[in-house]
Motif scaffolding. Structure first.
Motif, PDB file in Angstrom:
ATOM      1  N   ILE A  57       3.808  -8.620  16.195  1.00 19.03           N
ATOM      2  CA  ILE A  57       3.024  -9.551  17.015  1.00 19.03           C
ATOM      3  C   ILE A  57       1.623  -8.995  17.259  1.00 19.03           C
ATOM      4  N   ASN A  58       1.543  -7.716  17.627  1.00 24.71           N
ATOM      5  CA  ASN A  58       0.244  -7.097  17.904  1.00 24.71           C
ATOM      6  C   ASN A  58      -0.618  -7.005  16.648  1.00 24.71           C
ATOM      7  N   MET A  59       0.007  -6.682  15.529  1.00 29.34           N
ATOM      8  CA  MET A  59      -0.744  -6.573  14.277  1.00 29.34           C
ATOM      9  C   MET A  59      -1.357  -7.924  13.886  1.00 29.34           C
ATOM     10  N   ASN A  60      -0.567  -8.996  14.006  1.00 27.94           N
ATOM     11  CA  ASN A  60      -1.091 -10.323  13.704  1.00 27.94           C
ATOM     12  C   ASN A  60      -2.140 -10.745  14.735  1.00 27.94           C
ATOM     13  N   GLY A  61      -1.952 -10.327  15.991  1.00 25.94           N
ATOM     14  CA  GLY A  61      -2.946 -10.609  17.019  1.00 25.94           C
ATOM     15  C   GLY A  61      -4.277  -9.936  16.712  1.00 25.94           C
ATOM     16  N   VAL A  62      -4.208  -8.696  16.253  1.00 23.39           N
ATOM     17  CA  VAL A  62      -5.424  -7.978  15.862  1.00 23.39           C
ATOM     18  C   VAL A  62      -6.125  -8.703  14.722  1.00 23.39           C
ATOM     19  N   ARG A  78     -13.053  -9.981  20.808  1.00 24.84           N
ATOM     20  CA  ARG A  78     -13.131  -8.529  20.667  1.00 24.84           C
ATOM     21  C   ARG A  78     -12.202  -7.855  21.672  1.00 24.84           C
ATOM     22  N   GLY A  79     -12.220  -8.346  22.922  1.00 24.73           N
ATOM     23  CA  GLY A  79     -11.315  -7.801  23.934  1.00 24.73           C
ATOM     24  C   GLY A  79      -9.863  -7.999  23.557  1.00 24.73           C
ATOM     25  N   TRP A  80      -9.560  -9.155  22.989  1.00 23.67           N
ATOM     26  CA  TRP A  80      -8.196  -9.448  22.545  1.00 23.67           C
ATOM     27  C   TRP A  80      -7.784  -8.486  21.425  1.00 23.67           C
ATOM     28  N   ALA A  81      -8.678  -8.250  20.486  1.00 24.74           N
ATOM     29  CA  ALA A  81      -8.378  -7.334  19.378  1.00 24.74           C
ATOM     30  C   ALA A  81      -8.133  -5.920  19.894  1.00 24.74           C
ATOM     31  N   GLU A  82      -8.968  -5.449  20.786  1.00 23.78           N
ATOM     32  CA  GLU A  82      -8.824  -4.088  21.312  1.00 23.78           C
ATOM     33  C   GLU A  82      -7.533  -3.942  22.107  1.00 23.78           C
ATOM     34  N   LYS A  83      -7.150  -4.968  22.867  1.00 24.61           N
ATOM     35  CA  LYS A  83      -5.893  -4.911  23.627  1.00 24.61           C
ATOM     36  C   LYS A  83      -4.691  -4.852  22.689  1.00 24.61           C
ATOM     37  N   ASN A  84      -4.716  -5.666  21.639  1.00 23.38           N
ATOM     38  CA  ASN A  84      -3.607  -5.660  20.683  1.00 23.38           C
ATOM     39  C   ASN A  84      -3.517  -4.347  19.925  1.00 23.38           C
ATOM     40  N   LEU A  85      -4.659  -3.737  19.639  1.00 23.66           N
ATOM     41  CA  LEU A  85      -4.642  -2.422  18.991  1.00 23.66           C
ATOM     42  C   LEU A  85      -3.990  -1.382  19.905  1.00 23.66           C
ATOM     43  N   THR A 110       5.480   4.435   5.855  1.00 20.32           N
ATOM     44  CA  THR A 110       4.675   3.447   5.135  1.00 20.32           C
ATOM     45  C   THR A 110       3.785   2.659   6.093  1.00 20.32           C
ATOM     46  N   VAL A 111       4.375   2.202   7.208  1.00 24.33           N
ATOM     47  CA  VAL A 111       3.605   1.433   8.192  1.00 24.33           C
ATOM     48  C   VAL A 111       2.483   2.286   8.778  1.00 24.33           C
ATOM     49  N   THR A 112       2.782   3.549   9.054  1.00 23.33           N
ATOM     50  CA  THR A 112       1.765   4.453   9.604  1.00 23.33           C
ATOM     51  C   THR A 112       0.600   4.615   8.630  1.00 23.33           C
ATOM     52  N   ARG A 113       0.917   4.754   7.369  1.00 19.94           N
ATOM     53  CA  ARG A 113      -0.144   4.904   6.352  1.00 19.94           C
ATOM     54  C   ARG A 113      -1.014   3.650   6.284  1.00 19.94           C
ATOM     55  N   LEU A 114      -0.372   2.485   6.273  1.00 17.66           N
ATOM     56  CA  LEU A 114      -1.130   1.232   6.202  1.00 17.66           C
ATOM     57  C   LEU A 114      -1.950   1.005   7.473  1.00 17.66           C
ATOM     58  N   TYR A 115      -1.364   1.326   8.619  1.00 17.38           N
ATOM     59  CA  TYR A 115      -2.067   1.103   9.887  1.00 17.38           C
ATOM     60  C   TYR A 115      -3.245   2.066  10.039  1.00 17.38           C
ATOM     61  N   THR A 116      -3.120   3.244   9.420  1.00 17.46           N
ATOM     62  CA  THR A 116      -4.222   4.203   9.442  1.00 17.46           C
ATOM     63  C   THR A 116      -5.457   3.633   8.740  1.00 17.46           C
ATOM     64  N   LYS A 119      -6.464  -0.138  11.238  1.00 17.22           N
ATOM     65  CA  LYS A 119      -7.150  -0.035  12.533  1.00 17.22           C
ATOM     66  C   LYS A 119      -8.636   0.305  12.377  1.00 17.22           C
ATOM     67  N   PRO A 120      -9.010   1.369  11.635  1.00 18.23           N
ATOM     68  CA  PRO A 120     -10.455   1.647  11.478  1.00 18.23           C
ATOM     69  C   PRO A 120     -11.203   0.498  10.816  1.00 18.23           C
ATOM     70  N   LEU A 121     -10.526  -0.204   9.904  1.00 17.70           N
ATOM     71  CA  LEU A 121     -11.162  -1.324   9.228  1.00 17.70           C
ATOM     72  C   LEU A 121     -11.446  -2.451  10.226  1.00 17.70           C
ATOM     73  N   ALA A 122     -10.498  -2.709  11.138  1.00 22.44           N
ATOM     74  CA  ALA A 122     -10.697  -3.737  12.164  1.00 22.44           C
ATOM     75  C   ALA A 122     -11.894  -3.392  13.046  1.00 22.44           C
ATOM     76  N   LEU A 123     -11.957  -2.151  13.491  1.00 22.68           N
ATOM     77  CA  LEU A 123     -13.065  -1.734  14.350  1.00 22.68           C
ATOM     78  C   LEU A 123     -14.392  -1.762  13.608  1.00 22.68           C
ATOM     79  N   ASP A 124     -14.365  -1.348  12.337  1.00 25.67           N
ATOM     80  CA  ASP A 124     -15.601  -1.317  11.542  1.00 25.67           C
ATOM     81  C   ASP A 124     -16.114  -2.732  11.285  1.00 25.67           C
ATOM     82  N   MET A 125     -15.208  -3.682  11.051  1.00 21.02           N
ATOM     83  CA  MET A 125     -15.621  -5.066  10.828  1.00 21.02           C
ATOM     84  C   MET A 125     -16.314  -5.630  12.069  1.00 21.02           C
ATOM     85  N   MET A 126     -15.766  -5.337  13.241  1.00 23.76           N
ATOM     86  CA  MET A 126     -16.381  -5.832  14.480  1.00 23.76           C
ATOM     87  C   MET A 126     -17.731  -5.155  14.729  1.00 23.76           C
TER      88      MET A 126
END
Length: 343
Positions: A57-62, A78-85, A110-116, A119-126
């Motif tokens: 749910i949080n990943m899709n919210g981000v 942006r606030g919604w994305a940061e909260k979900n992260l 596997t999930v940890t590798r993908l999330y690594t 997350k930085p990609l989400a922040l960098d896009m914003m």
């Protein structure tokens, strides 16, 4: 060794107590196993499957919030994305702490590798969206400044020139063209800010070329010192506008690549959650529940057998005690009566 009445009573009570203790131990073991399975459910499996679902749910919210922020620049996204992260990090920590099986550990890795990467990609896009917005504001301010210079400084000066000479006409035409081209450049830049369509980018490039050509033509005329100063100032500001627009377009190209990778990571993580992680957690949740139900049924069956058995044993032992105690007492009473008659 001769059994006295007291010893017989004690032995009988000991047998009853022993049977009762055995029954209680059997019941206690059943209840312990039920409690163990319920503790596993309450403290491990239920929080584990909750964490698995909440992470998705949080990943899709981000993903939704980041894409909305990039397209609208609305602060609440942006606030919604940061909260979900932050929520994802919390549930991921819970999941990582509770898992134990090799399958769960492999999926979590596997999930940890993908999330690594995610997350930085989400922040960098914003952050890139913020940079692009700041550049749009800078371009808008500089375009307005160019328009003001042409309208309030260049055109009035040309209008004050004496007569109706060809030079005056050429300068007036060039000034009008400069004003028109910079206005159109501002219009298409604003459109590109709202929607980054390829045709808008093409039109912006054309307007930059048109303005540069008109400014070059104006500079080729026989200009006064004041007109040359104004033309030089226009050239400097326009160079800044061009550089800023190039950075805006470069950022947009970079963000398009980031967007594709971001969506790809989201889809890959979503598939893992739906197809592997959550079904595995659900199976692990079902196993202790089935075990607890089976153990509880066994405990109830055992109790239903032990209670009648205990009562039967108590009755039998009680009857034996009565027989063993009453028989000597009967002989004693009979002997007493015989003695009494003899006296």
């Amino acid at each position: 060794m001769r059994f006295t009445v007291t010893k017989k009573i004690v032995a009988g009570l000991a047998v009853i107590i022993l049977i009762g203790i055995i029954a209680m131990l059997v019941i206690y073991r059943g209840l312990y196993l039920v409690e163990r399975d319920m503790q596993q459910l309450a403290h491990v499996e239920e929080p584990l499957i909750l964490a698995a679902y909440e992470m998705e749910i949080n990943m899709n919210g981000v993903a939704l919030a980041v894409l909305k922020y990039v397209s609208t620049r609305t602060a609440r996204y942006r606030g919604w994305a940061e909260k979900n992260l932050a929520d994802f990090d919390g549930f991921h920590a819970t999941y990582s702490k509770l898992i134990a099986s090799p399958g769960e550990l492999a999926l979590n890795e596997t999930v940890t590798r993908l999330y690594t990467e995610f997350k930085p990609l989400a922040l960098d896009m914003m952050q890139n969206a913020d940079k692009q917005e700041a550049l749009f504001e800078k371009v808008s301010t500089e375009i307005e400044e160019i328009d003001e210079i042409v309208h309030r400084e260049l055109k009035p000066g040309i209008d004050l020139l004496p007569g109706l000479t060809q030079a005056k006409f050429d300068k007036a035409t060039a000034a009008a063209n400069l004003e028109a081209e910079i206005a159109e450049l501002g219009f298409w830049a604003a459109n590109y800010q709202r929607a980054q369509k390829p045709e808008y980018k093409t039109l912006i490039g054309q307007k930059i070329d048109y303005f540069a050509a008109v400014l070059t033509r104006f500079e080729s005329y026989d200009l006064s010192a004041e007109e040359r100063r104004i033309a030089a100032r226009l050239g400097e500001i326009f160079s800044d506008v061009t550089a800023s627009i190039e950075r805006v377009v470069a950022l947009e190209d970079s963000m398009n690549e980031q967007r594709q990778k971001f969506i790809s990571l989201r889809v890959e993580m979503d598939d893992i959650f739906d197809d592997q992680m959550q079904p595995l957690a659900l199976r692990n949740l079902t196993a202790p529940r089935i075990s607890a139900e089976a153990t509880a049924l066994n405990a109830l069956r055992t109790i239903s057998l032990l209670i009648p058995l205990y009562l039967l044993c108590a009755i039998v032992v009680g009857a034996l005690l009565i027989t063993l105690v009453m028989r000597p007492l009967g002989r004693l009473m009979k002997g007493t009566r015989v003695i009494g008659k003899a006296i």
